[in-house]
Motif scaffolding. Structure first.
Motif, PDB file in Angstrom:
ATOM      1  N   ASN A   1      -1.211  -8.986   0.663  1.00  0.00           N
ATOM      2  CA  ASN A   1      -0.829  -7.720   1.119  1.00  0.00           C
ATOM      3  C   ASN A   1       0.312  -8.012   2.164  1.00  0.00           C
ATOM      4  O   ASN A   1       0.270  -8.920   3.174  1.00  0.00           O
ATOM      5  CB  ASN A   1      -1.588  -6.853   1.524  1.00  0.00           C
ATOM      6  N   LEU A   2       1.415  -7.023   2.308  1.00  0.00           N
ATOM      7  CA  LEU A   2       2.535  -6.948   3.196  1.00  0.00           C
ATOM      8  C   LEU A   2       1.945  -6.747   4.529  1.00  0.00           C
ATOM      9  O   LEU A   2       2.676  -7.517   5.701  1.00  0.00           O
ATOM     10  CB  LEU A   2       3.443  -6.065   2.600  1.00  0.00           C
ATOM     11  N   ASP A   3       0.902  -5.796   4.849  1.00  0.00           N
ATOM     12  CA  ASP A   3       0.964  -5.202   6.065  1.00  0.00           C
ATOM     13  C   ASP A   3      -0.583  -4.629   6.362  1.00  0.00           C
ATOM     14  O   ASP A   3      -1.290  -4.340   5.388  1.00  0.00           O
ATOM     15  CB  ASP A   3       1.878  -4.561   6.642  1.00  0.00           C
ATOM     16  N   GLU A   4      -0.776  -4.474   7.785  1.00  0.00           N
ATOM     17  CA  GLU A   4      -2.166  -3.762   8.062  1.00  0.00           C
ATOM     18  C   GLU A   4      -1.840  -3.111   9.435  1.00  0.00           C
ATOM     19  O   GLU A   4      -1.064  -3.945  10.184  1.00  0.00           O
ATOM     20  CB  GLU A   4      -3.147  -4.783   8.131  1.00  0.00           C
TER      21      GLU A   4
ATOM     22  N   LEU B   1       7.069  -4.074  -3.755  1.00  0.00           N
ATOM     23  CA  LEU B   1       7.548  -3.416  -2.650  1.00  0.00           C
ATOM     24  C   LEU B   1       7.841  -1.855  -2.741  1.00  0.00           C
ATOM     25  O   LEU B   1       7.913  -1.299  -4.017  1.00  0.00           O
ATOM     26  CB  LEU B   1       8.941  -3.948  -2.170  1.00  0.00           C
ATOM     27  N   GLY B   2       7.655  -0.974  -1.751  1.00  0.00           N
ATOM     28  CA  GLY B   2       8.130   0.360  -1.991  1.00  0.00           C
ATOM     29  C   GLY B   2       9.019   0.393  -0.604  1.00  0.00           C
ATOM     30  O   GLY B   2       9.242  -0.777   0.118  1.00  0.00           O
ATOM     31  N   ILE B   3       9.672   1.467  -0.486  1.00  0.00           N
ATOM     32  CA  ILE B   3      10.606   1.644   0.711  1.00  0.00           C
ATOM     33  C   ILE B   3      10.008   2.896   1.590  1.00  0.00           C
ATOM     34  O   ILE B   3       9.566   3.739   0.913  1.00  0.00           O
ATOM     35  CB  ILE B   3      12.025   1.992   0.318  1.00  0.00           C
ATOM     36  N   GLY B   4      10.189   2.713   2.971  1.00  0.00           N
ATOM     37  CA  GLY B   4      10.053   3.908   3.721  1.00  0.00           C
ATOM     38  C   GLY B   4      11.414   4.870   3.707  1.00  0.00           C
ATOM     39  O   GLY B   4      12.306   4.199   3.418  1.00  0.00           O
ATOM     40  N   ASN B   5      11.137   5.858   4.017  1.00  0.00           N
ATOM     41  CA  ASN B   5      12.368   6.832   3.912  1.00  0.00           C
ATOM     42  C   ASN B   5      13.377   6.596   4.822  1.00  0.00           C
ATOM     43  O   ASN B   5      14.532   6.859   4.877  1.00  0.00           O
ATOM     44  CB  ASN B   5      12.038   8.357   3.748  1.00  0.00           C
TER      45      ASN B   5
ATOM     46  N   SER C   1       1.460  10.001   8.902  1.00  0.00           N
ATOM     47  CA  SER C   1       0.455  10.999   9.426  1.00  0.00           C
ATOM     48  C   SER C   1      -0.202  11.982   8.473  1.00  0.00           C
ATOM     49  O   SER C   1      -1.180  12.264   8.558  1.00  0.00           O
ATOM     50  CB  SER C   1       1.158  11.820  10.505  1.00  0.00           C
ATOM     51  N   ARG C   2       0.467  12.076   7.049  1.00  0.00           N
ATOM     52  CA  ARG C   2      -0.152  12.577   6.112  1.00  0.00           C
ATOM     53  C   ARG C   2      -1.584  12.015   5.583  1.00  0.00           C
ATOM     54  O   ARG C   2      -2.409  12.748   5.054  1.00  0.00           O
ATOM     55  CB  ARG C   2       0.508  12.875   4.889  1.00  0.00           C
ATOM     56  N   PHE C   3      -1.829  10.892   6.007  1.00  0.00           N
ATOM     57  CA  PHE C   3      -3.150  10.213   5.563  1.00  0.00           C
ATOM     58  C   PHE C   3      -4.084  10.462   6.846  1.00  0.00           C
ATOM     59  O   PHE C   3      -5.367   9.908   6.429  1.00  0.00           O
ATOM     60  CB  PHE C   3      -2.754   8.761   5.301  1.00  0.00           C
TER      61      PHE C   3
ATOM     62  N   THR D   1       0.860  -1.161  -0.029  1.00  0.00           N
ATOM     63  CA  THR D   1       0.142   0.056  -0.021  1.00  0.00           C
ATOM     64  C   THR D   1       0.796   1.138   0.078  1.00  0.00           C
ATOM     65  O   THR D   1       2.152   1.236  -0.193  1.00  0.00           O
ATOM     66  CB  THR D   1      -1.029   0.004   1.275  1.00  0.00           C
ATOM     67  N   GLY D   2       0.342   2.434   0.067  1.00  0.00           N
ATOM     68  CA  GLY D   2       1.092   3.742   0.130  1.00  0.00           C
ATOM     69  C   GLY D   2       0.985   4.458  -1.237  1.00  0.00           C
ATOM     70  O   GLY D   2       0.468   3.840  -2.098  1.00  0.00           O
ATOM     71  N   SER D   3       1.791   5.689  -1.089  1.00  0.00           N
ATOM     72  CA  SER D   3       1.549   6.541  -2.244  1.00  0.00           C
ATOM     73  C   SER D   3       2.300   5.709  -3.601  1.00  0.00           C
ATOM     74  O   SER D   3       2.009   5.987  -4.695  1.00  0.00           O
ATOM     75  CB  SER D   3       2.338   7.732  -2.143  1.00  0.00           C
ATOM     76  N   THR D   4       3.319   5.105  -3.157  1.00  0.00           N
ATOM     77  CA  THR D   4       4.181   4.387  -4.424  1.00  0.00           C
ATOM     78  C   THR D   4       3.488   3.527  -5.291  1.00  0.00           C
ATOM     79  O   THR D   4       3.598   3.957  -6.551  1.00  0.00           O
ATOM     80  CB  THR D   4       5.256   3.623  -3.620  1.00  0.00           C
ATOM     81  N   PRO D   5       2.653   2.562  -5.006  1.00  0.00           N
ATOM     82  CA  PRO D   5       1.864   1.773  -5.806  1.00  0.00           C
ATOM     83  C   PRO D   5       0.551   2.289  -6.346  1.00  0.00           C
ATOM     84  O   PRO D   5       0.061   1.564  -7.249  1.00  0.00           O
ATOM     85  CB  PRO D   5       1.936   0.490  -5.186  1.00  0.00           C
TER      86      PRO D   5
ATOM     87  N   ASN E   1      12.858  11.918  -1.260  1.00  0.00           N
ATOM     88  CA  ASN E   1      12.989  11.276  -0.007  1.00  0.00           C
ATOM     89  C   ASN E   1      13.172  10.041   0.228  1.00  0.00           C
ATOM     90  O   ASN E   1      13.400   9.275   1.276  1.00  0.00           O
ATOM     91  CB  ASN E   1      11.615  11.743   0.763  1.00  0.00           C
ATOM     92  N   LYS E   2      13.518   9.171  -0.752  1.00  0.00           N
ATOM     93  CA  LYS E   2      13.956   7.873  -0.970  1.00  0.00           C
ATOM     94  C   LYS E   2      15.176   7.554  -1.339  1.00  0.00           C
ATOM     95  O   LYS E   2      15.632   6.270  -1.638  1.00  0.00           O
ATOM     96  CB  LYS E   2      12.806   6.906  -1.746  1.00  0.00           C
ATOM     97  N   ARG E   3      16.035   8.941  -1.603  1.00  0.00           N
ATOM     98  CA  ARG E   3      17.157   8.815  -1.974  1.00  0.00           C
ATOM     99  C   ARG E   3      18.240   7.952  -1.243  1.00  0.00           C
ATOM    100  O   ARG E   3      19.086   7.069  -1.736  1.00  0.00           O
ATOM    101  CB  ARG E   3      17.942  10.117  -2.421  1.00  0.00           C
TER     102      ARG E   3
ATOM    103  N   GLY F   1      14.356   3.384   5.044  1.00  0.00           N
ATOM    104  CA  GLY F   1      14.822   1.926   4.665  1.00  0.00           C
ATOM    105  C   GLY F   1      13.707   0.915   5.123  1.00  0.00           C
ATOM    106  O   GLY F   1      14.193  -0.220   4.848  1.00  0.00           O
ATOM    107  N   HIS F   2      12.675   1.110   5.674  1.00  0.00           N
ATOM    108  CA  HIS F   2      11.605  -0.055   5.945  1.00  0.00           C
ATOM    109  C   HIS F   2      11.253  -0.545   4.809  1.00  0.00           C
ATOM    110  O   HIS F   2      11.006  -0.111   3.703  1.00  0.00           O
ATOM    111  CB  HIS F   2      10.817   0.305   7.021  1.00  0.00           C
ATOM    112  N   ILE F   3      11.103  -2.162   4.716  1.00  0.00           N
ATOM    113  CA  ILE F   3      10.022  -2.766   3.701  1.00  0.00           C
ATOM    114  C   ILE F   3       9.016  -3.430   4.549  1.00  0.00           C
ATOM    115  O   ILE F   3       9.364  -3.969   5.410  1.00  0.00           O
ATOM    116  CB  ILE F   3      10.808  -3.738   2.889  1.00  0.00           C
ATOM    117  N   ALA F   4       8.022  -3.331   3.729  1.00  0.00           N
ATOM    118  CA  ALA F   4       6.687  -3.628   4.647  1.00  0.00           C
ATOM    119  C   ALA F   4       6.776  -2.913   5.991  1.00  0.00           C
ATOM    120  O   ALA F   4       7.332  -1.741   5.846  1.00  0.00           O
ATOM    121  CB  ALA F   4       6.363  -5.203   4.887  1.00  0.00           C
TER     122      ALA F   4
END
Ligand code: F6R
Length: 240
Positions: A65-68, A131-135, A166-168, A36-40, A201-203, A137-140
């Protein structure tokens, strides 16, 4: 690891959409691991568009899905179930019995996690994991730590993730503090992985992954050990 660099978010989403479509064309009963998230979001829009154009059929596809968040009711508009329903389930012909997300309202979180991993195994594992990445470095929701968990587990979210998510929500106070998440082995057992990365922010975590060093302080670096990872990154994530 293969690296595909795209001009922007829209191109990244298209490239990922074509790969997922290719997977489903080659194996109509594919088991997809989804994020989930903005990336996909753009990827799900691409898949929905291909379905609407009759170019894609999800009737035999299964998803995990990865998580909830935990605890959360699936009817809550901040739940990941709600997100998936809004962006994908309601747009394509996935069967209700074929879509899976850890149950955020399970009475016993630990039993839910064990059952979730068993269900993935019973379905012969994940063919293609998005997968997406948290800024950070987290996955899921495998957050940077001295140790990472192998299987699906209950996790305490870091302040960084609470702040980012928190933006959501109305405010950071409303973000759940815990979640059910796939573990590192759950992810690494997927036969193929597509990592989508967009935005400046993912650089930092992307650069750490590409540097080829592995550390639990940046969980995405573990993907270096997987034999079939495709990174689709936009220019902003690559550093311009
Ligand atoms: C969500 C998930 C998370 C997100 C990550 C990036 O299912 O597993 O790891 O991929 O937090 O989120 P966005 O895409 O919103 O930047």
């Amino acid at each position: 690891m293969r690296l595909i660099t795209c001009e922007n978010y829209a191109e990244m989403s298209k490239a990922a959409g074509l790969m997922v479509a290719g997977q489903i064309a080659l194996k109509p009963n594919s088991v997809l691991g989804l994020a989930t998230g903005s990336t996909p979001e753009g990827l799900y829009a691409e898949l929905s568009r291909m379905y609407a154009n009759k170019d894609l059929d999800f009737s035999e596809v299964k998803t995990f899905n990865l998580d909830e968040y935990y605890p959360i009711d699936r009817a809550n508009d901040q739940s990941y179930y709600y997100f998936m329903n809004q962006h994908l389930y309601s747009k394509v012909n996935l069967k209700a019995e074929n879509v899976h997300i850890p149950n955020g309202s399970a009475a016993n979180a630990e039993a839910e996690c064990v059952a979730y991993d068993k269900l993935i195994d019973d379905n012969c594992g994940i063919d293609l994991q998005i997968l997406g990445i948290g800024n950070n470095g987290h996955i899921a929701f495998n957050e940077p730590a001295g140790e990472l968990s192998a299987g699906t587990h209950l996790v305490k979210l870091t302040e960084n993730t609470i702040e980012a998510n928190s933006r959501f929500f109305a405010s950071a106070d409303d973000v759940p503090r815990t979640a059910l998440t796939s573990g590192m082995a759950t992810i690494m057992k997927a036969r193929k992985i597509i990592l989508m990365v967009s935005g400046a922010n993912k650089r930092e975590p992307l650069a750490k992954l590409l540097a080829g060093k592995i550390t639990t302080d940046c969980p995405v670096t573990m993907l270096s050990m997987h034999s079939d990872v495709t990174i689709i990154a936009d220019k902003a994530a690559m550093g311009g």
